[in-house]
Design a protein around this motif. Structure first.
Motif, short mmCIF file in Angstrom:
data_model
loop_
_atom_site.label_atom_id
_atom_site.label_comp_id
_atom_site.label_asym_id
_atom_site.label_seq_id
_atom_site.Cartn_x
_atom_site.Cartn_y
_atom_site.Cartn_z
N THR A 15 0.81 -1.22 -0.07
CA THR A 15 0.01 0.01 0.19
C THR A 15 0.94 1.27 0.11
OG1 THR A 15 0.14 -0.20 2.34
CG2 THR A 15 -1.86 -0.91 1.01
N ASN A 16 2.18 1.23 0.15
CA ASN A 16 3.16 2.22 -0.20
C ASN A 16 4.16 1.94 -1.04
OD1 ASN A 16 5.15 1.71 1.32
ND2 ASN A 16 3.75 1.61 3.16
N PHE A 17 4.82 3.14 -1.58
CA PHE A 17 5.91 2.83 -2.52
C PHE A 17 7.00 2.52 -1.82
CE2 PHE A 17 3.11 6.04 -4.86
CZ PHE A 17 3.14 5.31 -6.02
N LEU A 18 7.34 2.50 -0.69
CA LEU A 18 8.59 1.88 -0.06
C LEU A 18 8.55 0.48 -0.01
CD1 LEU A 18 10.94 2.85 1.67
CD2 LEU A 18 9.49 2.75 3.63
N GLU A 19 7.34 -0.01 0.13
CA GLU A 19 7.24 -1.56 0.30
C GLU A 19 7.72 -2.08 -1.34
OE1 GLU A 19 3.44 -3.31 2.04
OE2 GLU A 19 3.33 -1.36 2.92
N LEU A 20 7.39 -1.44 -2.24
CA LEU A 20 7.70 -1.91 -3.55
C LEU A 20 8.85 -1.89 -3.88
CD1 LEU A 20 4.81 -0.18 -5.51
CD2 LEU A 20 4.83 -2.69 -4.85
N GLY A 21 9.90 -1.34 -3.14
CA GLY A 21 11.47 -1.33 -3.30
C GLY A 21 11.98 -0.15 -3.94
N LEU A 22 11.04 0.69 -3.89
CA LEU A 22 11.69 1.91 -4.62
C LEU A 22 12.76 2.88 -3.71
CD1 LEU A 22 8.49 3.36 -6.77
CD2 LEU A 22 10.38 2.26 -7.25
N ILE A 23 13.67 3.41 -4.29
CA ILE A 23 14.67 4.19 -3.44
C ILE A 23 14.20 5.76 -3.35
CG2 ILE A 23 16.46 2.75 -4.41
CD1 ILE A 23 17.14 4.73 -6.21
N SER A 24 15.06 6.18 -2.31
CA SER A 24 14.65 7.69 -1.72
C SER A 24 14.29 8.80 -3.02
CB SER A 24 15.34 8.08 -0.58
OG SER A 24 16.70 8.09 -0.93
N PRO A 25 15.23 8.76 -3.74
CA PRO A 25 15.06 9.94 -4.96
C PRO A 25 13.57 10.01 -5.44
CG PRO A 25 17.11 8.89 -5.06
CD PRO A 25 16.44 7.99 -4.24
N LEU A 26 13.21 8.80 -5.66
CA LEU A 26 11.92 8.47 -6.27
C LEU A 26 10.70 8.56 -5.22
CD1 LEU A 26 12.71 5.47 -8.45
CD2 LEU A 26 12.50 7.76 -9.23
N LEU A 27 11.21 8.25 -3.93
CA LEU A 27 10.01 8.03 -3.00
C LEU A 27 9.85 9.73 -2.72
CD1 LEU A 27 11.07 5.40 -0.60
CD2 LEU A 27 9.31 5.30 -2.19
N GLY A 28 10.63 10.31 -2.46
CA GLY A 28 10.71 12.04 -2.38
C GLY A 28 9.78 12.56 -3.39
N ARG A 29 10.11 12.27 -4.46
CA ARG A 29 9.29 12.79 -5.67
C ARG A 29 7.75 12.47 -5.70
NH1 ARG A 29 8.51 17.05 -8.02
NH2 ARG A 29 7.80 17.11 -10.23
#
Ligand code: AMP
Length: 447
Positions: A15-29
């Motif tokens: 239910t969130n992008f972090l759990e999908l394995g995305l890294i911080s420059p993308l999560l921040g955006r």
């Protein structure tokens, strides 16, 4: 994972992008863009793409497909850059020790110019926190190739292209495809359908054998499914019906031939939609309908393949910005275009292909917004609309608008039609056998 069967995809409930394995420059955006949760297609495909799997993904248009492939692609390119310590477009060739000048790492093929620009703009936006390290270029026909050649100097990490211009640029040595690591076909059914087959074959022949290939499309007709099998290596297949489908209401109004324009004008005036996108089947039909609406006091702009690219870009921007209220377009506007909060799409002419019906209506009701898709049909369209419904597994009530009731044929809410019996001489007005539903004045409040 077995080699002879498609991998089973575990339904991802992240239910969130972090759990999908995305890294911080993308999560921040994503936080800045107010993307709070992944859409279903994003939750399903992002982990598979990060894992390097080939993929066939079918999801309704407007479901967040672009971010579904763009985010993992950016992450993979970033990882490659970290490993090689250089941006992809400045890589040093192992063989010659020379700086490679015109390589591409991720290639995204799209069917229309507008989609090329839109996809590239989205990718650039998702990539802002890589601080310019990931270079994305869009190339498409209708504009000068020189500017695109300049943009391609030094290569590109991600190239978004329409097939014809891509081949032109390759033949001018503006770029090479030997080192493509990820190929993405957006709107894959169109890419693989007639018009593009030859160009696509040429492009595929220039690509390295080992690469990740992803097919994204709203529809996958049988004839292209078999082609995708030859193109992909043991692909994961993901078919999602958008959870947002219920936010798009589809309606069909029957009207006498010759009354279509009057009904259209009536609807536009009555409902005062902030914007409406009206589809017709031919370029000259756009101008013709615009003239007829103008006579009824409605100003409309047109969007079709005979307009220069500059004019196309200007009109689309004005429509997206809300400066143009009524846009009449051919199917070049049917694919992938993202017009925020577009309240209504109207099929003034029915699309020839049933899959184009889905593409057209997908311009409204995107990303969970409320949307309305109207088809205005007369007697000549009746059979074809039945085919469109059947192919798309739809069943819509035939409705009539008060003041525009049909006299040409008798219809019922289950979609069967009877031709009117021959009118006996001298009987005056035809008598309708069965009173059709008249509820076109019951609208969704906010569309
Ligand atoms: P697409 O299907 O890629 O054309 O995306 C349709 C629209 O949804 C675009 O305006 C995107 O910016 C938006 N969008 C994509 N993913 C999300 C998300 N997870 N949350 C909110 N909006 C999104």
């Amino acid at each position: 994972m077995s080699n002879d069967t498609n991998p089973v995809i575990t339904i991802n409930t992240a239910t969130n992008f972090l759990e999908l394995g995305l890294i911080s420059p993308l999560l921040g955006r994503l936080t800045e863009l107010n993307y709070e949760h992944p859409t279903p297609i994003q939750a399903q495909v992002i982990p598979s793409i990060l894992d390097g799997q080939d993929l066939i993904a079918g999801a309704n248009t407007g479901s967040g497909k672009t971010a579904a492939f763009a985010l993992p692609l950016l992450q993979k390119i970033h990882k490659l850059q970290l490993q090689q310590q250089l941006p992809a477009y400045k890589k040093v060739s192992k063989n010659t020790n020379q700086v490679r000048s015109n390589d591409v790492t991720g290639l995204i093929l799209v069917p229309t110019r507008e989609l090329a620009k839109q996809v590239a703009d989205s990718i650039k936006s998702y990539a802002v926190h890589f601080n310019g390290a990931i270079k994305t270029v869009a190339v498409f026909g209708g504009v000068s190739a020189n500017t695109q050649m300049l943009a391609l100097r030094g290569g590109a990490d991600i190239l978004v292209a329409t097939p014809g211009r891509l081949l032109d640029l390759i033949s001018s040595n503006a770029l090479k495809l030997d080192n493509v690591q990820c190929l993405i076909l957006d709107e894959a059914d169109r890419m693989l359908s007639l018009g593009f087959t030859e160009e696509l074959e040429k492009i595929l022949a220039l690509l390295p054998k080992t690469k990740q290939t992803l097919l994204f499309s709203a529809t996958f007709p049988d004839q292209v499914t078999s082609l995708t099998k030859t193109l992909l290596n043991n692909p994961a297949e993901i078919q999602l019906q958008s959870a947002d489908a219920s936010t798009l209401v589809q309606r069909v109004f029957t009207v006498d031939k010759g009354q279509k324009t009057a009904l259209l004008a009536h609807l536009i005036k009555q409902h005062q939609w902030q914007q409406s996108l009206i589809f017709v089947n031919a370029k000259n039909a756009c101008n013709h309908l615009a003239d007829k609406l103008a006579k009824r006091g409605i100003k409309a702009e047109v969007f079709h393949g005979d307009k220069g690219q500059g004019a196309r870009t200007r009109v689309l921007k004005a429509f997206k910005d809300g400066e143009v209220q009524v846009l009449i377009a051919t199917d070049i506007a049917a694919r992938g275009l993202d017009i925020e909060k577009l309240p209504v799409v109207i099929n003034f002419d029915l699309p020839r292909s049933p899959s184009d019906y889905m593409h057209r209506i997908g311009r409204s009701g995107r990303a969970g917004e409320i949307g309305l898709a109207l088809s205005i049909i007369d007697h000549d369209d009746y059979h074809h609309f039945n085919v469109i419904e059947k192919k798309n597994k739809l069943r819509l009530d035939r409705e009539q608008v008060a003041g525009f009731e049909t006299t040409e044929f008798i219809n019922n809410v289950f979609g069967s039609a009877e031709k009117p019996k021959a009118k006996p001489a001298g009987t005056g007005k035809k008598k309708r056998k069965k009173e059709p539903q008249i509820n076109a004045d019951i609208w969704l409040g906010n569309v």
